[in-house]
Design an enzyme around this catalytic site. Structure first.
Site, PDB file in Angstrom:
ATOM      1  CD  GLU A 114      -7.145   5.280   2.506  1.00  0.00           C
ATOM      2  OE1 GLU A 114      -6.221   5.009   3.282  1.00  0.00           O
ATOM      3  OE2 GLU A 114      -6.965   5.445   1.289  1.00  0.00           O
ATOM      4  CG  ASP A 171      -2.240   0.709   0.942  1.00  0.00           C
ATOM      5  OD1 ASP A 171      -2.252   1.632   0.110  1.00  0.00           O
ATOM      6  OD2 ASP A 171      -3.258   0.355   1.561  1.00  0.00           O
TER       7      ASP A 171
END
Length: 1006
Positions: A811, A621
């Protein structure tokens, strides 16, 4: 994956300015300086279109603070522009001249200068000019940088010749790539990242006298010219001038083939000469230099033939162009060979540096120069959320990516890039694309075909813009609605998540990967491995996040049953890549404590690759390895040894490339591990057909945002609507009714699309094309009155529809406790009170997770969980007006209060507002018959289960569910909710007989 938009960090450029105190640098016959900004109050703080100075940044805390401060040591006048900053993504300030004023003409000056109060912090500051175009926000950007490595005031002089064209971002996609200087709209400064500091500047002004070398530029039509061996390359050389005026004096361009890996006389015929553009030549005039290559019979790597240009009388190109003789005659280039043999051949030829490059992924906006793609043999680029070309069109995307792929052709083996994006609900970075409901809404459909079709449309639109790789789907099993990524999950039940993994076939095609070469398929990514949906509230250590990127504490049994199960299915479906989670995993009882997933070799190597048999590659990521404890070398070593194959290092691609090579050379990472990683990456590139077709196939671009694709999204939006309450049959609405519509989310395409839409965090307003819920209702109904805040008179209406809910986030920014909660806003609450107090009403909740309805539920006649339906509000209107029935079911348990969280199907204590699987219907006939009907359905379910008939089993259990829901009404208790929710889980796992038995228990408990 955390992303920042339109990356403008001070690391983008490395050129240092030659700066000096003003006096000695100015010639005796230079004109007087021309003031731009004195910061005495003559220029206001104001946003476009007004003239003024304004700030900007990647999120709410990145824009700097600004003030005009009186200082005794001000270099000019009494005040200076000063401010403070603490930037994590990007941030800075701009002075734009007013849109309705003529642009300024700076072409008579040599450069721009200003006073800067040095902090001696060693950090770079980008300085940018806005040239040409319609206005300051639709101009061409030219940039340079200086390093703050002194203390106190110093006047910096920047010749206009020091500015270079920005290759990472242009507001209108670029104009003519010439710093014209006759149409200037202002300037901007990008401040350093990574630590709080302050700044001060003063006295921006133009200085010196221009000469032709500042006004004329020599450019080439490309930087790289690939050519098949034996053919010729034509290099077009153009002279262009400020304001497109003819050149005043001759410009000469001496050229010669020199250097490179090609051998003169063997691989190409050398050329040498001089081009002259005489005085009076029109701007835009071109000449062509032809470089002929020579054919032989041997297979060879690609060879470079730089064309050195020496320019007199004008500014030379930023880099010399190079002809590249294509690699040829080597086994890895033979498309008829099996992929495994092609990979083995290519791998055997590669150096460590080339292998390290394949394992490196950079953000496209972070490239210091496009030439770094070849210099570092980069394997991949990505666009973070909101990192888009401008204009943000399919054509611009394809052109941008083709430009990057062209650079990769200048490497020895011409290994194509694999370009990736987060297309998590359609091609969501692209304006005008078809935006699907987010995964939580897809889960609510309970329809695997909807998930498949959504993936299919997404893949077609993404690949048509030149992108072969999608960082989707998210296979997280969300267990706590306070998580800011809840909407990225299909639901709280692993069985539901698994049932929606048909999306992988929509994206990739056949599990074998045979369809990946098609122009409507992309490589998929299963993320975030593993258990990112199980993080404990309060465990995050990332900034102000409360739950995202935190710690998941589970028993090994729970890990296997809840979080790992969806990944085995993804592997079986042939998913091409897997992305680990930012979060940490703490398996209770193993005494190891929390382990960052990017460092968890036992899970990545041991479980994913070895036990599950995953043969794709693992991609990290965004900057995630930086969160592993230890120094950078340790981060690299630990993550690669844990099984990561490609590392997303958006800004640090140079450091990563070097560090990885050093770690291998030192023996701390084995050559075998590197070869395994690179083999996995190359395998997917070959499967995608990138070696044969590296450039965009735009033949499908006309279907982007098409009526056919939007029809798929409309159906998905309709099926995702969950009817939670419908007292008195308020829904469906009738076309004859006069409808009063209110609420913050009724007419806002940005809110109904949610985060990850055009930008990382998404935003409210008309950010892309589509139909709002209100617009859909107006097309579907007859008399509709709209008043967002319900301030318009309510008299004379038959029914009200109030559309409330959340504004976009992504997020951890969306974590509850990080500036968010699960309650309606005061404005939404007031709108519900007013409308529902005046008439029968339906309330639609547009959100990424359940919202707490609380004491308002009794006043609401009909309640709908609309989730985040995407761009097609017509789909919502379709069920509101009965064009199709409500059939959606809750993919999450709907809590009564935040104190109940986390609450999930299967919990020992379970007393929600609405249970998992709940979803009323507006079908004209609902099954009836009571216990006798349930007994008959139980028998039929047992037969279907024994026969393995999914279609019959689902239909039988659905009949039983609808019958039981009708009996339960709004009298939902712990005694009825638990067996009801358990039944839906049993249905999804094929246990139809047990599902009907649970529903029967719920019926009897009413």
């Amino acid at each position: 994956m955390r992303r920042t938009a339109l990356l403008v960090s001070a690391t983008l450029l490395t050129g240092l300015l030659p700066f000096a105190v003003a006096g000695p640098a100015s010639g005796a016959d230079d004109p007087a300086p021309v003031p731009v900004d004195n910061f005495e109050g003559e220029i206001p703080f104001a946003n476009p279109p007004a003239e003024g100075i304004f700030t900007w940044g990647s999120d709410t805390d990145d824009p700097p603070t600004l003030e005009l401060a009186a200082r005794d040591d001000a270099p000019q006048g009494e005040k200076v522009l000063s401010g403070t900053y603490d930037i994590s993504g990007y941030g800075g300030f701009t002075h734009d001249f007013a849109f309705d004023k003529p642009a300024h003409d700076w072409s008579a000056s040599k450069g721009i200068r200003f006073w800067w109060d040095g902090r001696n912090n060693g950090k770079k500051v980008n300085f940018e000019l806005k040239d040409g175009g319609a206005n300051g926000e639709a101009s061409e950007l030219w940039t340079t940088s200086f390093t703050d490595d002194w203390t106190g005031w110093k006047q910096l002089e920047i010749p206009f010749t020091d500015f270079t064209y920005r290759t990472d971002y242009q507001p209108v996609g670029g104009i003519d790539q010439v710093l014209g200087l006759t149409g200037m709209w202002g300037y901007a400064l990008t401040l350093p990242v990574g630590g709080a500091d302050q700044f001060a500047m003063d006295g921006v002004e133009l200085y010196g006298k221009a000469d032709q070398a500042l006004r004329a530029n020599v450019v080439t039509d490309a930087a790289v010219y690939p050519v098949k061996e034996g053919r010729s390359a034509a290099v077009k050389i153009t002279v262009a001038t400020t304001g497109s005026a003819p050149i005043d004096e001759p410009v000469t361009v001496a050229y010669e083939t020199a250097g490179g890996t090609g051998e003169s006389g063997k691989d190409y015929t050398p050329v040498e000469g001089e081009l002259t553009f005489p005085a009076g030549t029109a701007s835009g005039t071109s000449r062509t230099v032809t470089v002929a290559t020579l054919r032989d019979k041997a297979g060879e790597n690609a060879e470079t033939v730089p064309l050195k240009l020496t320019v007199t009388g004008a500014k030379a190109p930023a880099e010399n162009p190079q002809v590249v003789i294509d690699a040829h005659g080597l086994p890895y280039l033979d498309a008829k060979l099996p992929v495994k043999k092609r990979v083995a051949d290519l791998l055997s030829r590669m150096s460590l540096a080339e292998k390290a490059g394949q394992m490196t992924q950079a953000e496209r906006g972070a490239l210091t120069t496009p030439g770094d793609i070849a210099s570092y043999d980069l394997g991949s680029l990505l666009s973070g959320g909101g990192s888009t070309p401008t204009p943000n069109t399919p054509e611009a995307w394809a052109k941008m990516i083709d430009g990057f792929q062209l650079r990769a052709q200048a490497t020895r083996f011409q290994i194509p890039l694999i370009y990736g994006v987060d297309a998590v609900h359609g091609h969501n970075n692209l304006v005008g694309a078809t935006i699907m409901p987010h995964n939580i809404g897809i889960g609510a459909t309970r329809d695997p075909q909807v998930a498949y079709e959504a993936g299919k449309v997404t893949a077609a639109e993404v690949r048509a813009t030149g992108i072969p790789w999608d960082f989707a789907p998210c296979l997280c099993v969300t267990r706590d609605e306070r998580w800011g990524r809840t909407y990225e999950s299909f639901g709280e039940d692993p069985a539901l998540v698994e049932s929606m993994e048909t999306v992988i076939q929509g994206l990739q095609g056949a599990p074998s990967g045979k369809d990946l070469k098609r122009n409507d398929k992309v490589l998929a990514t299963a993320k975030h491995f593993v258990a990112d949906g199980g993080t404990e509230y309060g465990s995050s250590t990332t900034g102000t996040y409360t739950i995202d990127q935190g710690i998941t504490k589970v028993t090994r049994q729970e890990l296997e049953a809840v979080h790992l199960a969806p990944y085995q299915d993804a592997v079986d479906r042939g998913v091409g890549t897997v992305m680990p989670s930012y979060s940490s995993l703490d398996i209770l009882g193993d005494s190891e404590g929390p382990v960052k997933m990017h460092a968890d070799a036992a899970m990545i190597n041991g479980v994913l690759k070895d036990r599950m048999g995953f043969d794709g590659f693992v991609i990290s990521d965004w900057q995630a390895i930086d969160q592993i404890p230890g120094d950078y070398a340790s981060d690299v070593r630990t993550s690669v040894n844990a099984g990561l194959d490609m590392i997303m290092v958006p800004y640090a691609y140079k450091d990563f490339h070097k560090t990885l090579s050093d770690e291998v050379t030192a023996g701390r990472i084995s050559g075998k591990r590197i070869d395994d990683a690179v083999s996995r990456i190359l395998t997917q590139k070959f499967k995608l057909g990138l070696f044969e077709k590296p450039y965009a196939d735009t033949s499908g671009a006309s279907a982007i945002g098409s009526a056919k694709h939007r029809a798929v999204a409309r159906e998905a939006a309709a099926e995702s609507q969950v009817l939670l309450k419908n007292a008195g049959g308020v829904l469906p609405l009738k076309k004859s009714q006069k409808v009063y519509v209110a609420g913050s989310n009724a007419d806002d395409i940005g809110n109904q699309a949610g985060g990850w839409t055009i930008t990382w965090q998404g935003s409210s307003g008309k950010i892309t094309d589509g139909t709002t819920i209100l617009e859909g209702m107006r097309k579907a109904g007859s008399a509709v009155t709209y008043s967002q805040d319900a301030s318009a008179p309510t008299d004379g209406h038959d029914v009200g529809v109030v559309v409330v809910g959340e504004t976009p986030y992504a997020e951890g920014i969306g974590d509850v406790g990080n500036g968010n909660d699960l309650a309606f806003s005061a404005a939404d609450r007031a709108a519900v009170d007013k409308v529902c107090g005046a008439m029968k009403c339906a309330v639609l909740i547009v959100s990424g997770r359940p919202q707490l309805v609380g004491d308002q539920l009794g006043d609401i006649d009909a309640l709908v969980a609309s989730w985040l339906p995407g761009t097609e509000g017509d789909g919502v209107a379709d069920v509101l007006y009965g064009k199709r029935a409500f059939t959606g079911q809750l993919p999450l348990t709907w809590p009564k209060s935040e104190a109940q969280l986390p609450i999930n199907v299967g919990d020992a204590s379970y007393d929600p507002q609405f249970p998992y699987g709940w979803g009323l219907t507006t079908l004209t006939s609902v099954p009836g018959g009571g216990t006798s009907a349930l007994k008959a359905l139980a028998v039929a379910a047992a037969v279907a289960e024994k026969a393995g008939s999914e279609t019959a089993g689902r239909a039988i259990v659905t009949k039983a569910r609808l019958l039981v829901q009708q009996k339960m009404g709004q009298t939902i208790t712990a005694a009825t909710a638990k067996p009801f929710a358990d039944a839906d889980h049993l249905l999804l796992t094929g246990r139809y007989g047990q599902a009907v038995a649970k529903l029967t228990a719920a019926y009897r408990a009413v």
